[in-house]
Scaffold this motif. Sequence first.
Motif, PDB file in Angstrom:
ATOM      1  N   GLU A  79       1.027  -1.193  -0.098  1.00  0.00           N
ATOM      2  CA  GLU A  79      -0.048   0.003   0.267  1.00  0.00           C
ATOM      3  C   GLU A  79       0.779   1.155   0.044  1.00  0.00           C
ATOM      4  OE1 GLU A  79      -3.241   2.382  -0.404  1.00  0.00           O
ATOM      5  OE2 GLU A  79      -3.029   0.145  -0.450  1.00  0.00           O
ATOM      6  N   ALA A  95      -0.403 -12.159   0.370  1.00  0.00           N
ATOM      7  CA  ALA A  95      -1.943 -11.826  -0.196  1.00  0.00           C
ATOM      8  C   ALA A  95      -1.618 -10.366  -0.943  1.00  0.00           C
ATOM      9  CB  ALA A  95      -2.872 -12.051   0.674  1.00  0.00           C
ATOM     10  N   ARG A  96      -1.044  -9.620  -0.098  1.00  0.00           N
ATOM     11  CA  ARG A  96      -1.224  -8.295  -0.530  1.00  0.00           C
ATOM     12  C   ARG A  96       0.193  -7.849  -1.574  1.00  0.00           C
ATOM     13  NH1 ARG A  96      -1.583  -4.613   5.161  1.00  0.00           N
ATOM     14  NH2 ARG A  96      -3.856  -4.993   5.277  1.00  0.00           N
ATOM     15  N   ARG A 113      -1.808  -9.313  -4.756  1.00  0.00           N
ATOM     16  CA  ARG A 113      -2.855  -8.133  -5.371  1.00  0.00           C
ATOM     17  C   ARG A 113      -2.042  -7.019  -6.081  1.00  0.00           C
ATOM     18  NH1 ARG A 113      -5.781  -3.650  -2.034  1.00  0.00           N
ATOM     19  NH2 ARG A 113      -6.901  -2.660  -3.501  1.00  0.00           N
ATOM     20  N   MET A 150      -8.811 -10.223   6.122  1.00  0.00           N
ATOM     21  CA  MET A 150      -8.072  -9.220   5.366  1.00  0.00           C
ATOM     22  C   MET A 150      -7.411  -9.924   3.983  1.00  0.00           C
ATOM     23  SD  MET A 150      -6.129  -7.644   8.924  1.00  0.00           S
ATOM     24  CE  MET A 150      -5.183  -6.425   8.067  1.00  0.00           C
ATOM     25  N   ILE A 151      -6.947 -11.043   4.290  1.00  0.00           N
ATOM     26  CA  ILE A 151      -6.258 -11.791   3.202  1.00  0.00           C
ATOM     27  C   ILE A 151      -7.397 -12.013   2.128  1.00  0.00           C
ATOM     28  CG2 ILE A 151      -5.406 -14.163   2.335  1.00  0.00           C
ATOM     29  CD1 ILE A 151      -4.329 -14.082   5.377  1.00  0.00           C
ATOM     30  N   GLU A 196     -10.050 -10.403   1.201  1.00  0.00           N
ATOM     31  CA  GLU A 196     -10.277  -9.089   0.845  1.00  0.00           C
ATOM     32  C   GLU A 196      -9.289  -8.560  -0.218  1.00  0.00           C
ATOM     33  OE1 GLU A 196     -12.143  -4.556   2.043  1.00  0.00           O
ATOM     34  OE2 GLU A 196     -10.735  -5.776   3.546  1.00  0.00           O
ATOM     35  N   GLU A 197      -8.067  -9.069  -0.019  1.00  0.00           N
ATOM     36  CA  GLU A 197      -7.097  -8.664  -0.846  1.00  0.00           C
ATOM     37  C   GLU A 197      -7.101  -9.551  -2.179  1.00  0.00           C
ATOM     38  OE1 GLU A 197      -4.751  -6.311  -0.751  1.00  0.00           O
ATOM     39  OE2 GLU A 197      -5.133  -5.621   1.221  1.00  0.00           O
TER      40      GLU A 197
END
Length: 350
Positions: free
Chosen positions: A91, A151-152, A155, A215-216, A218-219
Amino acid sequence: MVKLELAEALKQTADRIYAYMLDDHTGNWGLDIGHWDWVPGVGVIAILSYYEKLEQPEVLDRLVRWTADNLHQAERQKVINSMAPFAIFPELYRRTQDSVLLETARRIADWMLHEAPRTREGAWEHTVTENASFPEQVWADTVFMAVLFMARMGRLTGDMAYISEALRQLELHLELLQEEASGVLFHGWNCIAQNHMSAARWTRANAWIAVGTPMILEELAGTATIPEAITTRYVRLMQGLIGYQRADGLWPTVLDREDFYPETSGSAGIACGIRKAVRLNLLDPANLEAADRALEGVLKTVLPTGEVTGVSGGTPVMPSIEAYNAIPQYPTLYGQGLVLMLLAEAIEVK
């Protein structure tokens, strides 16, 4: 008007918690944000959540400065448990376009893919910076500390190797740690002995996965098909956790031992997970009642200074269930952080 007043009260509490995290706590293991490990890692992940909800530019600036000040320590701490701070890199890269963040994150993600120690099942072995070794042990903590970052990165980059690994690790951890009868998780799994060691249903272990899973997911939404086993196991986990909630809204430090002390960080993480899961349609909105009761209980633990009380100290898999109740309580960045994340999820912004 009541909703607006509540939102403002929650924001003020969140502001105090955030400010307390940034105070000078040099030399205090639990609160010193000026180094690189899982404790400050949870802190900065939470601060990013706080920023994303309220969009205060000075908060983003603080995260950028923290990264610049501490990045030189990162390569010396290549263990799974100290991957947590990297979860803010994707991010921050989107916001700043600083190529150093992307290059570093790719290098670390590739290390996790190809070099990080694994168990015979393929799960990441829980390695730590402390002078301790846990050969072929799987801990719930890893989902938040390492799988979230992967995961982030998936994405951000669209790299299917990252995406597939994040899903694989999440599914493995749920499979190896979940108790079939209750749906809740044991703290750890020993692949050599093929058992859950002391078989403690430790609350904060459950919280790392309760909040980490949505959270994962959603990513990774829209990047790959989510295995049904993940969502099915997660729903069973959350239903089991809600069944252990105390009358005061909190959870004891070991889920099935109501005679043990109530623990704030685990309670906040579970409540935050419920809220996130409802928002993502993983759980029925009726479950918000449990999250609301938890929020009320958690708020009572926050001092006017912003210090979060009732947080258990660092906890490896203990030799007995009784030993969990002997862990001392003191303020920590992960305690501050999990409460900050709960408040960020609960605040309604117009």
